[in-house]
Scaffold this motif. Structure first.
Motif, PDB file in Angstrom:
ATOM      1  N   THR A   1     -89.376  37.646 -19.496  1.00  0.00           N
ATOM      2  CA  THR A   1     -89.117  38.760 -20.416  1.00  0.00           C
ATOM      3  C   THR A   1     -87.895  38.471 -21.280  1.00  0.00           C
ATOM      4  OG1 THR A   1     -87.855  39.990 -18.736  1.00  0.00           O
ATOM      5  CG2 THR A   1     -90.206  40.497 -18.938  1.00  0.00           C
TER       6      THR A   1
ATOM      7  N   ILE B   1     -95.264  46.527 -29.463  1.00  0.00           N
ATOM      8  CA  ILE B   1     -95.538  45.317 -28.694  1.00  0.00           C
ATOM      9  C   ILE B   1     -96.641  45.575 -27.660  1.00  0.00           C
ATOM     10  CG2 ILE B   1     -94.534  43.601 -27.133  1.00  0.00           C
ATOM     11  CD1 ILE B   1     -91.802  44.380 -28.377  1.00  0.00           C
TER      12      ILE B   1
ATOM     13  N   LEU C   1     -98.300  43.526 -24.363  1.00  0.00           N
ATOM     14  CA  LEU C   1     -98.045  42.395 -23.474  1.00  0.00           C
ATOM     15  C   LEU C   1     -99.283  41.999 -22.687  1.00  0.00           C
ATOM     16  CD1 LEU C   1     -94.601  43.340 -21.892  1.00  0.00           C
ATOM     17  CD2 LEU C   1     -95.035  41.721 -23.726  1.00  0.00           C
TER      18      LEU C   1
ATOM     19  N   ALA D   1     -96.794  38.129 -25.808  1.00  0.00           N
ATOM     20  CA  ALA D   1     -96.541  39.381 -26.522  1.00  0.00           C
ATOM     21  C   ALA D   1     -97.099  39.267 -27.936  1.00  0.00           C
ATOM     22  CB  ALA D   1     -95.043  39.671 -26.581  1.00  0.00           C
TER      23      ALA D   1
ATOM     24  N   TYR E   1     -96.659  41.287 -31.291  1.00  0.00           N
ATOM     25  CA  TYR E   1     -95.769  42.330 -31.789  1.00  0.00           C
ATOM     26  C   TYR E   1     -95.935  42.507 -33.285  1.00  0.00           C
ATOM     27  CZ  TYR E   1     -92.739  38.337 -32.899  1.00  0.00           C
ATOM     28  OH  TYR E   1     -92.238  37.153 -33.371  1.00  0.00           O
TER      29      TYR E   1
END
Length: 164
Positions: free
Chosen positions: A142, A71, A73, A97, A99
């Protein structure tokens, strides 16, 4: 009349191909596969929070990792709502994000996607209160991003039959 409607409804629903994502509970294919996902370290405070939230949602590791989740960010705070004295009155915190779910044995990317969320923050005269609001927003973001990632990985597993 009610019996006829109930009978018609049962006949319609019997042809439905809707299946629960986590069918089989904790021993089902999706839940078992989610437990075999290892989350690679993520840089920064936001990274630590996302990684911890993901590990909580994926469950305890029972066996060797079958997949690795990588990931990147992007955490950004933008000020807007400017007063006549050029002071910011509102901020928007964005967490994005990108990923990739990587097959650990082959090293190939099997899922490449993004997740993200935004939060509004009131900027007040107290700098402490503003910083606390920014931190609280990051913690909420988050959690939301981790939920999105786990849901997308679970859908991938269910659709491809990888967990079976």
């Amino acid at each position: 009349m009610i019996r006829a409607a109930a009978l018609a409804m049962m006949l319609l629903l019997s042809g439905c191909t809707l299946r629960p994502l986590y069918g089989g509970g904790g021993d089902g294919a999706v839940a078992t596969t989610l437990r075999s996902v290892d989350v690679a370290p993520i840089e920064g405070r936001a990274g630590w929070l996302v990684r911890t939230a993901l590990e909580d949602r994926l469950g305890a590791k029972g066996e060797a990792a079958r997949y690795r989740l990588e990931i990147e960010l992007d955490d950004d705070i933008t000020g807007f709502g400017i007063r006549p004295d050029n002071a910011v009155t509102r901020e928007r915190r964005s967490l994005r994000a990108r990923y990739q779910l990587v097959d650990a044995s082959l090293g190939t990317v099997v899922l490449d996607a993004t997740a993200g969320s935004d939060a509004g923050i009131d900027v007040v005269r107290s700098e402490y209160a503003t910083v606390a609001a920014e931190q609280s927003a990051l913690e909420r973001l988050t959690e939301e991003v981790a939920d999105q990632i786990v849901s997308r990985v679970a859908l991938y597993v269910a659709r491809t039959g990888e967990g079976q």
